[in-house]
Every structure is written in C-alpha cells, then in structure tokens.
Design an enzyme around this catalytic site. Structure first.
Site, PDB file in Angstrom:
ATOM      1  N   HIS A 298       9.922 -26.420  -6.711  1.00 29.37           N
ATOM      2  CA  HIS A 298      11.357 -26.676  -6.832  1.00 29.37           C
ATOM      3  C   HIS A 298      11.641 -27.531  -8.066  1.00 29.37           C
ATOM      4  O   HIS A 298      10.860 -28.404  -8.405  1.00 29.37           O
ATOM      5  CB  HIS A 298      11.889 -27.409  -5.594  1.00 29.37           C
ATOM      6  CG  HIS A 298      11.645 -26.680  -4.317  1.00 29.37           C
ATOM      7  ND1 HIS A 298      10.616 -27.014  -3.462  1.00 29.37           N
ATOM      8  CD2 HIS A 298      12.295 -25.632  -3.760  1.00 29.37           C
ATOM      9  CE1 HIS A 298      10.640 -26.203  -2.411  1.00 29.37           C
ATOM     10  NE2 HIS A 298      11.642 -25.354  -2.575  1.00 29.37           N
TER      11      HIS A 298
ATOM     12  N   ASP B 105       6.106 -29.000  -9.299  1.00 27.19           N
ATOM     13  CA  ASP B 105       6.528 -28.590  -7.959  1.00 27.19           C
ATOM     14  C   ASP B 105       7.238 -27.237  -8.043  1.00 27.19           C
ATOM     15  O   ASP B 105       7.840 -26.899  -9.068  1.00 27.19           O
ATOM     16  CB  ASP B 105       7.484 -29.645  -7.403  1.00 27.19           C
ATOM     17  CG  ASP B 105       7.766 -29.492  -5.920  1.00 27.19           C
ATOM     18  OD1 ASP B 105       7.171 -30.230  -5.130  1.00 27.19           O
ATOM     19  OD2 ASP B 105       8.599 -28.624  -5.561  1.00 27.19           O
TER      20      ASP B 105
ATOM     21  N   HIS C  38      13.654 -35.000  -5.819  1.00 31.18           N
ATOM     22  CA  HIS C  38      15.033 -34.542  -5.586  1.00 31.18           C
ATOM     23  C   HIS C  38      16.010 -35.712  -5.431  1.00 31.18           C
ATOM     24  O   HIS C  38      17.216 -35.489  -5.255  1.00 31.18           O
ATOM     25  CB  HIS C  38      15.117 -33.656  -4.343  1.00 31.18           C
ATOM     26  CG  HIS C  38      14.371 -32.363  -4.473  1.00 31.18           C
ATOM     27  ND1 HIS C  38      14.561 -31.504  -5.529  1.00 31.18           N
ATOM     28  CD2 HIS C  38      13.433 -31.790  -3.680  1.00 31.18           C
ATOM     29  CE1 HIS C  38      13.774 -30.445  -5.383  1.00 31.18           C
ATOM     30  NE2 HIS C  38      13.071 -30.603  -4.278  1.00 31.18           N
TER      31      HIS C  38
ATOM     32  N   ASP D 140       3.365 -26.915  -3.769  1.00 33.81           N
ATOM     33  CA  ASP D 140       4.061 -25.838  -3.072  1.00 33.81           C
ATOM     34  C   ASP D 140       4.308 -24.609  -3.941  1.00 33.81           C
ATOM     35  O   ASP D 140       4.938 -23.652  -3.494  1.00 33.81           O
ATOM     36  CB  ASP D 140       5.381 -26.336  -2.460  1.00 33.81           C
ATOM     37  CG  ASP D 140       6.164 -27.237  -3.395  1.00 33.81           C
ATOM     38  OD1 ASP D 140       5.765 -27.394  -4.567  1.00 33.81           O
ATOM     39  OD2 ASP D 140       7.181 -27.797  -2.949  1.00 33.81           O
TER      40      ASP D 140
END
Length: 340
Positions: free
Chosen positions: A195, A193, A158, A282
């Site tokens: 996200h 991931d 990120h 995740d």
C-alpha cells in the site's frame, strides 16, 4: 543484524475492521509479533529493548492535539452509553479545515481516516513503544550499525500528522527520519509496502529535507485510493522530493525490481546519508490483502538491491499479514540484505 522490539506492543489487540461494508476480523493481529520475531531470529537477529526518547520527536511529526486524542480517546469513548469496546468513527468532516468538535464521536471522525484503525485500551501504549522501537533503531544506526531491524507494531506509514488510518497511529518511519534529520543526516524513506505510504507522503509533501519514495499497488483501484498516484511529486519546497511508483495488481519480482532501480536512482540523486525502509511484506503473492505477487526469494533480491546502495539502513516493520510464509519472507529479506 541487530533488532529492536518492546513487549508493550502486544497490548494493541484490534478485533474488527470494515471492508466492503462487511465487519471482518482485523488482520493486524498481535500474532504477527510472534511470527516476525521468529523470522528475524531465523536470520540471526538478536533483539534488544528500546530506550524511551520521550515525546519530543513524536511531537515533531504529530500535532499535540492529535497526540492528546490518541492518549485519551478510549477512556472518553467508554463513557458514552452503549459505546463499543473499540473507538471506530461513524462520521468524517468533508475537509481538514472543518471545525474541531468537543465530542468524542466527532473527534474520532476527525482523527481517524477509516474503519481500519480501531482504538482500544492498549492502543496508545503499544503505538508509543512502536515509535520508540524505531527511534532506538535509528540511534543504533547513528552509532555505527550498518543496518538495524525495528519490529514496530502497530505499523505507521498510513498515519498523517493528525490522522490515523489503515492500522496505523504514529508514523514510525517518519519519526525515525526526523531523528536522522536532526542528527545532521539526509534521510530517504523507501516504502516497499504493498500500500502507498500516504501518511508519510503527507507529512513531508512540502519539505525538501527528507525524500519520500513509495513502490506500491496502483491506488486507482486499491487502498488508499486517494493518494499514491504518479503525478504526486510534492508541493512548494517539496516539489520533486516525492516519488510514487504505482504497479499493476499482480506485478511480480522482475517488474518490481525494475521499479526499485528507479527508486534507488532517485535516492542516490538526493545524496542520502541514510535510508529508512518502510518494510511492508504484504507485497507477497499470497498475502491476505492480495495486491502484488512478490515471491519469498524476491524479497531477498529486493533487500540485496537496497543494500547495494551502500548506505546505513533502518528497516521499520510496516505491513505483512498472517500467512504461513510471513516469517519466511522476513528471513529472506534480512538474509538478502546481509548477503547470506
């Protein structure tokens, strides 16, 4: 599979983040290191310590202004009367071209995208060695290893060139890809991931020398919200070198693997020499952040498909938060990659 980790990564110990207006314990806990180390060990991995590659490759991805901020902001912040123990922004500019303030509070708002990337006394050192861990893993792949696992923590995908966010400070996967690039290898980053890897996308969005592919929960109602949509394909020279594959919340193994087929086809078409996997765990069905529904055996199938491309691969740890199965999921992935 060989693995890399540095003990200094324990020094980042975030206490809080804000979710839906509520201050909660930060899920990116140092305890993840213990669980992931055990999971890698169960797969037969042996850890080595990273070498220090210095600041050059980090500075090729992140602006010097931002790096100075990360290294000095906590000391400056603590000079503010009544300041919290962690640097957490309370104001943000409306655009990246806004004026750059001298104030520690203003710079925090400029360089921290959200409240999920608090900076404490040990954050910079941990992030630095997290990046060096990824770089050393890349060196090992360049030296002939088929695959290497880099336990990089804090995570990185990120983080933009001058912006922290979502538990991330330095973009470890991007830094490793730049290292491969400079060694004459065409690198593809595959982000699995839950996200979207928005920082990675932003770093390479106008470049055609690194392919970025992300499979993630649809951001229309999921973090990071503003990036990761299907129409985002890159700009300028980078048009067509970014692929987003957003999935509906709750997507399980079968549909995830179909998306992965599309991702791997793009990597083959790019003619990649090496794959950097931004390895978030995740997407797991019981992960605390609840986006997708990949099972523990599903991680082995994902890894097996990636290994089937037949390219040298660097696995860089991203997300995956504390649950009793976190270590098992890493074991499943690493064994799946090696066909065990």
């Amino acid at each position: 599979m060989k693995a890399v980790f540095d003990e200094r990564q324990w020094k980042h110990d975030p206490k809080h983040f804000m979710a839906n207006g509520t201050v909660e314990p930060n899920p990116e806990q140092p305890e993840r290191i213990k669980v992931l180390t055990h999971g890698a060990g169960e797969a037969g991995s042996e850890f080595v310590s990273p070498e220090d590659h210095g600041a050059g490759l980090i500075g090729a991805i992140h602006s010097p202004e931002y790096l100075i901020f990360l290294e000095t902001i906590h000391t400056r912040w603590k000079r503010i009367e009544g300041a919290s123990d962690e640097v957490i922004p309370n104001i943000h500019p409306d655009r990246r071209s806004a004026s750059y303030p001298r104030s520690a509070v203003g710079q925090a708002g400029f360089h921290q995208a959200d409240t999920a990337c608090p900076i404490a006394a040990g954050t910079w050192e941990a992030a630095y060695w997290s990046a060096q861990t990824a770089l050393t893993g890349a060196d090992m792949v360049l030296g002939g290893e088929r695959a290497v696992y880099a336990l990089s923590r804090p995570p990185g995908h990120h983080a933009f060139g001058d912006l922290a966010g979502g538990f991330c400070f330095l973009n470890n996967s991007a830094i490793a890809a730049e290292h491969f690039n400079r060694a004459g290898k065409r690198a593809a980053i595959l982000d699995v991931d839950v996200h979207h890897g928005n920082g990675t996308q932003g770093i390479f969005y106008e470049r055609d020398d690194v392919l970025t592919v992300s499979i993630h929960a649809d951001p229309v109602r999921f973090y990071p919200f503003f990036w990761g949509h299907e129409h985002e394909r890159g700009e300028g020279r980078g048009r067509g070198y970014n692929l987003n594959l957003p999935l509906s919340r709750g997507t399980g193994d079968a549909d995830y693997l179909k998306a992965l087929e599309t991702a791997l086809a793009r990597i083959r078409a790019f003619g990649a020499d090496v794959i950097v996997v931004a390895l978030g765990l995740d997407a797991y069905e019981k992960d605390p952040l609840k986006g997708l529904a990949v099972t523990t055996p599903g991680f082995a199938k994902i890894a097996e498909a990636i290994a089937g491309v037949g390219l040298p691969t660097l696995l860089v740890q991203e997300g995956g938060y504390l649950s009793k199965e976190l270590g098992q999921n890493l074991t499943s992935f690493l064994k799946g990659f090696e066909g065990k």
